[in-house]
Design an enzyme around this catalytic site. Structure first.
Site, PDB file in Angstrom:
ATOM      1  N   GLU A   1       8.480  52.271  28.832  1.00 16.86           N
ATOM      2  CA  GLU A   1       7.757  51.101  28.320  1.00 16.86           C
ATOM      3  C   GLU A   1       8.758  49.996  28.028  1.00 16.86           C
ATOM      4  O   GLU A   1       9.833  50.252  27.475  1.00 16.86           O
ATOM      5  CB  GLU A   1       6.999  51.466  27.033  1.00 16.86           C
ATOM      6  CG  GLU A   1       6.235  50.297  26.418  1.00 16.86           C
ATOM      7  CD  GLU A   1       5.635  50.641  25.056  1.00 16.86           C
ATOM      8  OE1 GLU A   1       4.963  51.684  24.926  1.00 16.86           O
ATOM      9  OE2 GLU A   1       5.844  49.840  24.116  1.00 16.86           O
TER      10      GLU A   1
ATOM     11  N   GLU B   1       7.226  56.878  20.826  1.00 14.17           N
ATOM     12  CA  GLU B   1       8.279  56.214  20.045  1.00 14.17           C
ATOM     13  C   GLU B   1       8.463  56.881  18.692  1.00 14.17           C
ATOM     14  O   GLU B   1       7.895  56.444  17.688  1.00 14.17           O
ATOM     15  CB  GLU B   1       7.940  54.725  19.856  1.00 14.17           C
ATOM     16  CG  GLU B   1       8.036  53.920  21.135  1.00 14.17           C
ATOM     17  CD  GLU B   1       7.948  52.409  20.914  1.00 14.17           C
ATOM     18  OE1 GLU B   1       7.633  51.968  19.786  1.00 14.17           O
ATOM     19  OE2 GLU B   1       8.200  51.676  21.883  1.00 14.17           O
TER      20      GLU B   1
HETATM   21  C1  IDC Z   1       0.913  47.386  20.513  1.00 13.05           C
HETATM   22  C2  IDC Z   1      -0.145  46.617  21.253  1.00 13.05           C
HETATM   23  C3  IDC Z   1      -1.084  45.959  20.290  1.00 13.05           C
HETATM   24  C4  IDC Z   1      -1.643  47.016  19.366  1.00 13.05           C
HETATM   25  C5  IDC Z   1      -0.533  47.823  18.713  1.00 13.05           C
HETATM   26  C6  IDC Z   1      -1.179  48.947  17.928  1.00 13.05           C
HETATM   27  O1  IDC Z   1       0.464  45.683  22.117  1.00 13.05           O
HETATM   28  O2  IDC Z   1      -2.152  45.324  20.953  1.00 13.05           O
HETATM   29  O3  IDC Z   1      -2.402  46.389  18.357  1.00 13.05           O
HETATM   30  O4  IDC Z   1       0.322  48.352  19.690  1.00 13.05           O
HETATM   31  O5  IDC Z   1      -0.296  49.880  17.493  1.00 13.05           O
HETATM   32  C7  IDC Z   1       5.495  49.481  21.144  1.00 13.05           C
HETATM   33  C8  IDC Z   1       4.442  50.510  21.223  1.00 13.05           C
HETATM   34  C9  IDC Z   1       3.126  49.915  21.642  1.00 13.05           C
HETATM   35  C10 IDC Z   1       2.923  48.533  21.061  1.00 13.05           C
HETATM   36  C11 IDC Z   1       4.002  47.617  21.630  1.00 13.05           C
HETATM   37  C12 IDC Z   1       3.891  46.150  21.173  1.00 13.05           C
HETATM   38  O6  IDC Z   1       4.785  51.594  22.053  1.00 13.05           O
HETATM   39  O7  IDC Z   1       2.107  50.783  21.236  1.00 13.05           O
HETATM   40  O8  IDC Z   1       1.689  48.058  21.463  1.00 13.05           O
HETATM   41  N1  IDC Z   1       5.302  48.159  21.266  1.00 13.05           N
HETATM   42  O9  IDC Z   1       3.993  46.065  19.799  1.00 13.05           O
HETATM   43  N2  IDC Z   1       6.764  49.686  20.916  1.00 13.05           N
HETATM   44  C13 IDC Z   1       7.405  48.513  20.845  1.00 13.05           C
HETATM   45  C14 IDC Z   1       6.475  47.528  21.062  1.00 13.05           C
END
Ligand code: IDC
Length: 483
Positions: free
Chosen positions: A401, A309
């Protein structure tokens, strides 16, 4: 001219003499005097006291042939061929010939085929050191990789009935049916050049949830969820890849194998997130993708996702990054699909006030490429869906994702928006992976907290609301075209 060292030369002569004495050459098709010949043979065995299985990969380096006989000599007098597959075997003394069966007789230049057998041994079980193909010594190099015999049988005993000698298709898994994927038009296409949609799940961060990815959980994903795809989310920061490049590379490779053994595609996700500028990780990306593409070049189940991202950077910056990383992958694995992240956390720019026009007007300068779109159903709704529908007519998109909840990974499960999204993706044949196949203590996780410390992953008893929804969506039959 290369000088053959003496012992090797003696050995080659011995093999030829033995083959002639035994009349093996009489079995050979008439050689075309002008045809170029050449071959290389790979030999691998697993061996236990008194027995072994051998897998032999034959690669034709000469002109195309329509029938072949492989010859080799067992180094030890006690070695015997037992039950074979994908070839018919004859043994005379220590000399063995293996002849093609109907479906694998034609070998184009550069083509390979794999045959094998179970065998027995008495005093030792060394690998043959020289092979012939249609009478020509395989000087392309043999690669015996026989480990020393162990004293106990392998945990999986050799097959008592041989694998069938009927031709492929060999299975009904997503990879068996679809084979090597490629981009055609705005679609992901299978080996028949027909559009397909892959539906699957993303791991959580491997640095935190390694315990969730084991034989039982991956079996459940493949056979209970009937998923087509495992996304392997390898964070780069946050205690990820940058802290142990070798360890994380190995972990990714082993998950590629685990997915492959179950007939699922593996999406290798270089999970950049913070910082949002992928250039920050450019050298790490080159190192990582050089390693995984070299290691997985021969596998047909791998898709590369080069930046999860990107955020806070222009599309031009992302494109520049992609045009430096993609050639590293292509140098090793020329035919694999590569997925490129987009601006605004892979929102095609929408979350930063842009839209897909910036990509449509300035695409990555490489073929066989797709573009990433991510959404979180409770946060991203009609405006995002409209942009996806518009972009999908012009760009190959891959939802590597998405969540059924808010973009934080938490909050309430949004059934209506998640349904609208997946209906749209199904209609447009856009592949997807859901965040996450884990038991993280957040509503986006498919499993209830603590599941990964137990042994059960199949069924609905271990699932969250989101997990139950995804399992129901993913396990409906695939309709992959096969012609
Ligand atoms: C989130 C995880 C969370 C963690 C965080 C850390 O769900 O447990 O603490 O990352 O960076 C994304 C990202 C993905 C995120 C997810 C939800 O690719 O890494 O995971 N998210 O926030 N993009 C949009 C949402």
């Amino acid at each position: 001219m290369t000088k053959i060292p003496r012992p090797a030369r003696r050995h080659l002569l011995a093999v030829t003499a033995a083959a002639l004495t035994l009349g093996a050459s009489a079995l050979l098709p008439l050689a075309n005097a002008s045809a170029a010949t050449g071959c290389t043979v790979g030999w691998s065995t697993s061996s236990w006291t008194g027995g072994f299985t051998a897998n032999i990969t034959i690669t034709n380096l000469g002109d195309a042939v329509t029938g072949w006989t492989l010859g080799f000599r067992f180094p030890d007098a006690g070695q015997r061929v037992g039950q074979g597959w994908s070839a018919t075997y004859q043994q005379s003394g220590q000399d063995v010939t293996a002849r093609n069966v109907d479906y694998n007789g034609s070998l184009a230049t550069g083509a390979s085929t794999t045959i094998g057998f179970t065998g027995t041994w008495t005093t030792a079980n060394p690998a043959p050191t020289s092979f012939t193909l249609n009478g020509t010594t395989c000087t392309g190099g043999t690669t015996p990789t026989t480990p020393p015999p162990s004293t106990t049988p392998p945990t999986t005993p050799p097959p008592t009935t041989p694998p069938p000698t009927t031709p492929p298709p060999t299975g009904t898994t997503p990879v068996a049916i679809n084979g090597q994927l490629r981009v055609c038009g705005v679609n992901l296409c299978n080996q028949y050049g027909r559009p397909i949609q892959l539906r699957g799940m993303s791991t959580h961060g491997l640095q935190w949830f390694a315990q969730c990815y084991n034989d039982a959980s991956l079996d459940a994903l493949a056979t209970d969820w009937r998923a087509d795809l495992l996304r392997i989310a390898m964070y780069v920061q946050e205690q990820g890849y940058e802290t142990d490049p070798t360890g994380f590379t190995n972990r990714v490779n082993s998950l590629v194998d685990e997915a492959g053994e179950r007939g699922m595609y593996a999406l290798i996700d270089f999970h950049t997130l913070t910082p949002g500028d992928p250039t920050y990780n450019l050298e790490r990306a080159k190192t990582f993708f050089a390693a995984v593409s070299a290691r997985n070049a021969g596998r047909n189940n791998v898709i590369y996702e080069i930046a999860n991202e990107p955020n806070g950077v222009s599309w031009q910056t992302i494109k520049n990054y992609a045009e430096q990383v993609i050639p590293v992958i292509r140098a090793n694995d020329p035919d694999a699909v590569v997925v490129v992240g987009t601006r605004g956390w892979s929102s095609l720019g929408v979350s930063e006030g842009g839209n897909s026009t910036e990509v449509i007007n300035n695409p990555v300068n490489a073929g066989n490429v797709m573009y990433t779109f991510h959404f979180y159903a409770a946060s991203h709704k009609d405006a995002y869906r409209a942009e996806v529908e518009r972009a999908a007519a012009r760009l190959p998109l891959f939802v590597t994702e998405f969540g059924t909840v808010t973009y934080t990974g938490g909050g309430a499960f949004d059934s209506a928006s998640s349904t609208a999204w997946l209906d749209l993706l199904d209609r447009l044949k856009i592949s997807y992976a859901n965040w996450t196949y884990s038991d993280a203590n957040e509503s986006s996780a498919a499993f209830r907290p603590g599941t990964c410390y137990g042994g059960t992953y199949a069924g609905t008893g271990v699932l969250t609301e989101s997990g139950n929804f995804l399992r129901n969506r993913i396990r409906t039959p695939d309709t992959f075209p096969t012609s």
